[in-house]
Design an enzyme around this catalytic site. Structure first.
Site, PDB file in Angstrom:
ATOM      1  N   THR A 105       0.857  -1.180   0.000  1.00 37.09           N
ATOM      2  CA  THR A 105       0.000   0.000   0.000  1.00 37.09           C
ATOM      3  C   THR A 105       0.890   1.226   0.000  1.00 37.09           C
ATOM      4  OG1 THR A 105      -1.811  -1.120   1.146  1.00 37.09           O
ATOM      5  CG2 THR A 105      -1.767   1.279   1.256  1.00 37.09           C
ATOM      6  N   LYS A 180      -7.596   1.512  -2.638  1.00 36.86           N
ATOM      7  CA  LYS A 180      -7.224   1.141  -1.276  1.00 36.86           C
ATOM      8  C   LYS A 180      -7.394   2.324  -0.324  1.00 36.86           C
ATOM      9  CE  LYS A 180      -5.566  -1.319   2.136  1.00 36.86           C
ATOM     10  NZ  LYS A 180      -4.257  -2.001   2.143  1.00 36.86           N
ATOM     11  N   LYS A 248      -0.420   5.589   8.249  1.00 35.97           N
ATOM     12  CA  LYS A 248       0.333   5.727   6.999  1.00 35.97           C
ATOM     13  C   LYS A 248      -0.617   5.757   5.816  1.00 35.97           C
ATOM     14  CE  LYS A 248       1.755   2.215   4.903  1.00 35.97           C
ATOM     15  NZ  LYS A 248       1.346   1.345   3.772  1.00 35.97           N
TER      16      LYS A 248
END
Length: 300
Positions: A105, A180, A248
């Protein structure tokens, strides 16, 4: 099974290790690299104990040499740049016509940059972040959201079926990462509401299991409710996806939203709540630990 490939797998963490294992069980030859070498050796011993065709390599470049497919699953933008484009990065040794599947990711900007670098090397690539957590990786039941050329996706999909239950090509390079981001924004919002709902139930003195039974079959139902309600009530957070990683991911989402001229106040607010959890020492706890910042109140 699908065709048999020589696959270099880079990154054997709680997600990558099980995913690489599924590939070996599917009949592929897997050459693994992990920055912590002891973890690579532990993974290799487990696979060989099962009679599987696996090996390890000292660098990403060595793992990728002669590989049909390279799969990466590391931490963030800088980690991915290091293992793919660093001095011993995989891309330098990938054969022309090979395929890169990146499950990390990262930012959509990074995904688009990797796509450009791969094009220069005549390497096909898809950005393919995953959702489903450690359990999904171990059970081969991940959701995989893919960006990139349709031809690259068609090559990658049969391979990813070893560990993916839902695999969707959503658009060009970077689209998987944007998807995502949307996924993580949804999870953050749901956990914010779920945390407050649980505290309401606890303060009211109602049987929380009965409340779960009553509302989990209606419009409020979610994966988080089904899988995290009871552990949140019990104060158990030692599993799943860590707060540090969620922050994050939310940073990538907020940056991309800003680039597109959007305001994301709910995401920004929940991100600030997760910062509080980090300050409470919960950075490595599951994202459901968001409830910790809310007092239980006085039951009636």
């Amino acid at each position: 099974m699908t065709d048999r490939y020589d696959i270099a797998f880079i990154g054997l963490g709680v997600m990558g290790g099980p995913m690489a294992g599924h590939l070996a069980k599917a009949g592929h030859r897997v050459i693994a690299f992990n920055r912590t070498g002891s973890r690579a050796q532990e993974w290799l011993a487990q696979q060989r104990d099962q009679g599987l065709d696996c090996d390890s390599a000292p660098t990403p470049a060595a793992a990728a040499e002669n590989a049909d497919i390279v799969i990466s699953c590391v931490g963030n933008d800088s980690d991915l740049a290091e293992v793919l484009l660093g001095d011993d990065g995989a891309l330098q040794s990938m054969p022309q016509g090979s395929l890169l599947i990146d499950h990390t990711t990262v930012s959509a900007k990074m995904a688009r940059w990797i796509d450009e670098k791969c094009a220069e090397q005549q390497v096909a690539v898809i950005d393919a972040p995953v959702s489903g957590g450690q359990a999904g990786a171990e059970n081969g039941a991940l959701a995989i959201m893919c960006g990139g050329d349709s031809g690259a996706f068609e090559r990658a999909e049969p391979v990813m079926q070893a560990y993916g239950r839902r695999i969707v090509h959503v658009g060009p390079a970077g689209a998987g990462q944007t998807t995502k981001m949307a996924n993580q924004m949804c999870i953050a919002g749901v956990l914010g509401g779920l945390s407050e709902a649980i505290r309401l139930v606890q303060a009211s003195g109602i049987d929380s299991d009965k409340v779960l039974e009553a509302i989990s079959g209606g419009a409020a139902q979610s994966w988080q409710m089904e899988n995290r309600w009871q552990t949140m009530v019990a104060g158990e957070f030692d599993f799943g996806f860590a707060v540090d990683w969620m922050r994050k991911d939310l940073a990538y989402a907020l940056d991309e939203a800003k680039r597109l001229g959007l305001d994301s106040p709910v995401t920004a607010l929940v991100d600030s709540f997760y910062q509080e959890i980090q300050e409470m020492g919960g950075g490595r706890q599951d994202t459901s630990s968001l409830i910790r910042r809310l007092p239980e109140g006085n039951s009636q």
